[in-house]
Write a protein that holds these residues in place. Structure first.
Motif, mmCIF file in Angstrom:
data_model
loop_
_atom_site.group_PDB
_atom_site.id
_atom_site.type_symbol
_atom_site.label_atom_id
_atom_site.label_comp_id
_atom_site.label_asym_id
_atom_site.label_seq_id
_atom_site.Cartn_x
_atom_site.Cartn_y
_atom_site.Cartn_z
ATOM 1 N N THR A 161 1.249 -10.422 5.285
ATOM 2 C CA THR A 161 1.121 -11.847 5.560
ATOM 3 C C THR A 161 1.691 -12.088 6.948
ATOM 4 O O THR A 161 2.857 -11.786 7.205
ATOM 5 C CB THR A 161 1.879 -12.692 4.532
ATOM 6 N N GLY A 162 0.865 -12.610 7.856
ATOM 7 C CA GLY A 162 1.331 -12.813 9.227
ATOM 8 C C GLY A 162 0.184 -13.165 10.150
ATOM 9 O O GLY A 162 -0.815 -13.772 9.739
ATOM 10 N N SER A 163 0.293 -12.749 11.402
ATOM 11 C CA SER A 163 -0.671 -13.147 12.419
ATOM 12 C C SER A 163 -1.977 -12.378 12.293
ATOM 13 O O SER A 163 -2.014 -11.244 11.807
ATOM 14 C CB SER A 163 -0.084 -12.920 13.811
ATOM 15 N N THR A 164 -3.048 -12.992 12.774
ATOM 16 C CA THR A 164 -4.348 -12.333 12.766
ATOM 17 C C THR A 164 -4.333 -11.097 13.657
ATOM 18 O O THR A 164 -4.931 -10.067 13.315
ATOM 19 C CB THR A 164 -5.433 -13.320 13.221
ATOM 20 N N ALA A 165 -3.646 -11.161 14.794
ATOM 21 C CA ALA A 165 -3.608 -10.015 15.706
ATOM 22 C C ALA A 165 -2.988 -8.790 15.031
ATOM 23 O O ALA A 165 -3.530 -7.682 15.109
ATOM 24 C CB ALA A 165 -2.829 -10.386 16.970
ATOM 25 N N THR A 166 -1.861 -8.987 14.358
ATOM 26 C CA THR A 166 -1.224 -7.865 13.663
ATOM 27 C C THR A 166 -2.071 -7.427 12.468
ATOM 28 O O THR A 166 -2.163 -6.233 12.163
ATOM 29 C CB THR A 166 0.183 -8.257 13.205
ATOM 30 N N GLY A 167 -2.691 -8.380 11.795
ATOM 31 C CA GLY A 167 -3.543 -8.036 10.654
ATOM 32 C C GLY A 167 -4.679 -7.110 11.041
ATOM 33 O O GLY A 167 -5.040 -6.199 10.285
ATOM 34 N N ARG A 168 -5.255 -7.326 12.215
ATOM 35 C CA ARG A 168 -6.335 -6.442 12.674
ATOM 36 C C ARG A 168 -5.828 -5.012 12.843
ATOM 37 O O ARG A 168 -6.514 -4.042 12.483
ATOM 38 C CB ARG A 168 -6.896 -6.951 14.005
ATOM 39 N N ILE A 169 -4.631 -4.868 13.400
ATOM 40 C CA ILE A 169 -4.058 -3.530 13.606
ATOM 41 C C ILE A 169 -3.856 -2.834 12.258
ATOM 42 O O ILE A 169 -4.189 -1.658 12.083
ATOM 43 C CB ILE A 169 -2.734 -3.637 14.379
ATOM 44 N N ILE A 170 -3.287 -3.570 11.299
ATOM 45 C CA ILE A 170 -3.035 -2.984 9.982
ATOM 46 C C ILE A 170 -4.344 -2.612 9.302
ATOM 47 O O ILE A 170 -4.467 -1.543 8.682
ATOM 48 C CB ILE A 170 -2.214 -3.958 9.126
ATOM 49 N N ALA A 171 -5.362 -3.472 9.427
ATOM 50 C CA ALA A 171 -6.658 -3.165 8.812
ATOM 51 C C ALA A 171 -7.248 -1.885 9.399
ATOM 52 O O ALA A 171 -7.823 -1.064 8.669
ATOM 53 C CB ALA A 171 -7.618 -4.338 9.014
ATOM 54 N N GLN A 172 -7.114 -1.699 10.711
ATOM 55 C CA GLN A 172 -7.622 -0.478 11.342
ATOM 56 C C GLN A 172 -6.873 0.751 10.831
ATOM 57 O O GLN A 172 -7.487 1.794 10.542
ATOM 58 C CB GLN A 172 -7.480 -0.590 12.857
ATOM 59 N N GLN A 173 -5.560 0.637 10.710
ATOM 60 C CA GLN A 173 -4.771 1.774 10.231
ATOM 61 C C GLN A 173 -5.121 2.106 8.782
ATOM 62 O O GLN A 173 -5.214 3.284 8.408
ATOM 63 C CB GLN A 173 -3.278 1.461 10.370
ATOM 64 N N CYS A 174 -5.318 1.078 7.962
ATOM 65 C CA CYS A 174 -5.707 1.320 6.566
ATOM 66 C C CYS A 174 -7.098 1.942 6.489
ATOM 67 O O CYS A 174 -7.342 2.838 5.669
ATOM 68 C CB CYS A 174 -5.666 0.015 5.774
ATOM 69 N N ALA A 175 -8.016 1.490 7.341
ATOM 70 C CA ALA A 175 -9.373 2.038 7.327
ATOM 71 C C ALA A 175 -9.369 3.526 7.669
ATOM 72 O O ALA A 175 -10.129 4.309 7.080
ATOM 73 C CB ALA A 175 -10.257 1.277 8.309
ATOM 74 N N GLU A 176 -8.518 3.916 8.603
ATOM 75 C CA GLU A 176 -8.445 5.325 8.976
ATOM 76 C C GLU A 176 -8.018 6.192 7.787
ATOM 77 O O GLU A 176 -8.436 7.347 7.668
ATOM 78 C CB GLU A 176 -7.472 5.509 10.138
ATOM 79 N N ARG A 177 -7.192 5.631 6.892
ATOM 80 C CA ARG A 177 -6.725 6.379 5.726
ATOM 81 C C ARG A 177 -7.576 6.126 4.475
ATOM 82 O O ARG A 177 -7.311 6.683 3.421
ATOM 83 C CB ARG A 177 -5.272 6.011 5.421
ATOM 84 N N LEU A 178 -8.569 5.245 4.616
ATOM 85 C CA LEU A 178 -9.428 4.881 3.480
ATOM 86 C C LEU A 178 -8.611 4.323 2.316
ATOM 87 O O LEU A 178 -8.849 4.633 1.143
ATOM 88 C CB LEU A 178 -10.275 6.065 3.021
ATOM 89 N N ILE A 179 -7.631 3.485 2.646
ATOM 90 C CA ILE A 179 -6.896 2.758 1.613
ATOM 91 C C ILE A 179 -7.188 1.272 1.761
ATOM 92 O O ILE A 179 -7.585 0.799 2.827
ATOM 93 C CB ILE A 179 -5.373 3.025 1.673
ATOM 94 N N GLY A 180 -6.980 0.529 0.690
ATOM 95 C CA GLY A 180 -7.247 -0.893 0.708
ATOM 96 C C GLY A 180 -6.083 -1.696 1.268
ATOM 97 O O GLY A 180 -4.953 -1.221 1.372
#
Length: 528
Positions: A242-261
């Motif tokens: 829960t936080g900023s959209t900018a940080t959320g994008r970074i976390i989403a990219q990192q999760c995508a690289e690991r194929l986790i939700g």
């Protein structure tokens, strides 16, 4: 605006302070071996609250190792026992709410009446998931391909260890509310609360232990997000942020690289629509709460208001009058309507947005000033008119007690303007025609829309999923989605008597004809 009543018993400028032993008992829960601490100050008066031990990436890995070991046995614990723990937590939170409120106010600077939303929300969340555990997570029988001969069951298997990164603005409820359904589903948690509000989050972890949560299932780490965030994503099987959209994008990219939700609740520029048939007094009262709760530091709070021409002048007069009647102050008691911003950084951001708007021609109907006489980070609730697209606050989230007013003539115009921009978290509509308002709500691109209420009707209804559309996030907390996101769905099929393939020398062509006839028959019989 008026200053809050002076109450020496609840004046943080008096002798109130947290006992060092109390702080030490809470901070011992942090997995930290660096030897470093970060000093935290109260927004109410700038006084130090605590020295918080700081974790390293290696500490994050250790926290995940502990949590993973504990999770193995927790996943085998009967669902009813996990649910009973949440119901015990419900009672503990209500019993200990005064202590919780003191911590929240002292760490965040918010008014006590806004702090009350937090234990209330956690009690609601714990009770909802405690009572609906079997409904959401129990084994289900579903129709098989061959009626009576194919038995299929679905199970919800825990992900493993969930990483939670929670913000400072609602430090108790945001630290716990995602983790409760994760625990119910059989997972462990590694939490990284915001540095400013660690004590509220740590007290939540203590209450979980008192409610009977086994040791090591809830781990806490502390430190800067850029330093610990990658290690947390690397160790987790699912991430909540829960936080900023900018940080959320970074976390989403990192999760995508690991194929986790992951589930992300991000920024918002939330609109209120006041229709021509709105109850003016109710709309003005709701707009005050929707705009200035927690000094506007709420993801679902309102920053844009579209008011019908037919009622604009009457509504604005009442909204301004109600805003100017608010009391501001630094207090641990119940006597103020709005408290402080969280930090100098937040004060600077709010000031910059208002100053930019005024410099470019916006009009301040009320507010528009910092109030250092009340505390280091106070800013008056502010209403602006004449905000235009070249002003920063037109489309960017302010996250403070500032709202801009706009007229509209046609309701289709108001809906289109509410849908402008990249965000889509929350919206509100004020109208005495519920059917018409609900029809308009379906046209607004926001994850939640409240009718004749700003945000509590949806956020407080735990059975209703809550989250954002577009750049306001992905995934949902609350409701069935809020617990199923922490599981993997497993289907187990048992076939009896016949195989699903040609039998007894049947050719592939004949098998296909028999199956085709059966498919037609099942449709005629109304089978799913």
């Amino acid at each position: 605006m008026t200053d809050g009543p002076h109450d020496p018993e609840h004046d943080p400028r008096a002798s109130y302070a947290l006992e060092p032993e109390y702080v030490a008992a809470l901070t011992r829960r942090i997995v930290a071996s660096s030897g470093r601490t970060a000093e935290v100050f109260s927004p109410l008066n700038g006084q130090p609250i605590a020295h918080v031990p700081q974790s390293t990436p290696a500490d994050v890995a250790e926290a995940f190792a502990r949590a993973r070991r504990a999770q193995e046995s927790w996943a085998r614990t009967p669902l009813a026992e996990r649910a009973a723990m949440l119901l015990r937590l419900h009672d503990l939170v209500l019993d200990r709410q005064e202590e919780i409120l003191d911590l929240i106010v002292w760490e965040s600077g918010k008014a006590r009446k806004h702090a009350f939303d937090e234990p209330g929300h956690i009690a609601l969340t714990a009770r909802y998931y405690g009572r609906t555990a079997e409904q959401h997570l129990g084994t289900r029988r579903v129709p098989g391909i061959v009626p009576a001969l194919t038995r299929v069951e679905t199970h919800h298997v825990p992900k493993g260890v969930v990483g939670i990164i929670s913000p400072w603005n609602y430090p108790f409820t945001m630290a716990l509310c995602d983790g409760l359904p994760a625990l119910l589903a059989g997972n462990a948690v590694v939490a990284k609360p915001d540095a400013q509000t660690m004590l509220s989050a740590l007290f939540g972890a203590q209450l979980l232990e008192e409610a009977g949560l086994p040791a090591d299932l809830w781990q806490v780490v502390a430190g800067p997000g850029p330093e610990l965030g990658p290690a947390l994503v690397d160790g987790a099987d699912y991430v909540c942020f829960t936080g900023s959209t900018a940080t959320g994008r970074i976390i989403a990219q990192q999760c995508a690289e690991r194929l986790i939700g992951c589930s992300l609740e991000l920024g918002g520029k939330n609109p209120i629509l006041v229709l021509r048939d709105a109850d003016i007094e109710k709309a003005a009262e709701g707009a005050v709460r929707g705009s200035f709760s927690n000094a506007g530091q709420l993801c679902v709070s309102m920053e844009r208001m579209y008011v019908a021409d037919q009622v604009y002048d009457r509504f604005v007069d009442r909204f301004v009058a109600r805003t100017e009647a608010m009391s501001l102050g630094a207090s641990l008691g119940w006597g103020v309507d709005m408290g402080s911003l969280i930090s100098q950084q937040q004060l600077d951001a709010v000031t910059a947005h208002v100053d930019d708007a005024v410099a470019k021609g916006a009009r301040v109907r009320t507010g528009g000033r910092a109030r250092p006489d009340l505390g280091p980070y106070f800013y008056e609730p502010t209403i602006l008119e004449g905000v235009t697209p070249e002003m920063t606050c037109f489309g960017h989230e302010t996250f403070g007690p500032v709202i801009a007013l706009y007229r509209f003539h046609e309701e289709s115009e108001a809906v289109a303007r509410a849908n402008d921009g990249e965000y889509g978290l929350n919206a509100a509509i004020y109208s005495q025609d519920g059917n018409r308002a609900r029809a308009l709500a379906r046209r607004i691109k926001c994850g939640t829309v409240n009718i004749n209420e700003a945000f509590s009707a949806t956020f407080g209804s735990i059975a209703a999923p809550m989250g954002g559309m577009r750049q306001s996030g992905m995934g949902r907390r609350q409701g069935a989605e809020g617990v199923l996101r922490f599981t993997e769905t497993q289907s187990v099929g048992t076939q009896r008597l016949i195989r699903i393939a040609p039998m007894l020398g049947m050719s592939g062509e004949l098998y296909a004809k028999v199956m085709t006839a059966n498919l037609r028959l099942l449709k005629k019989l109304g089978r799913p």
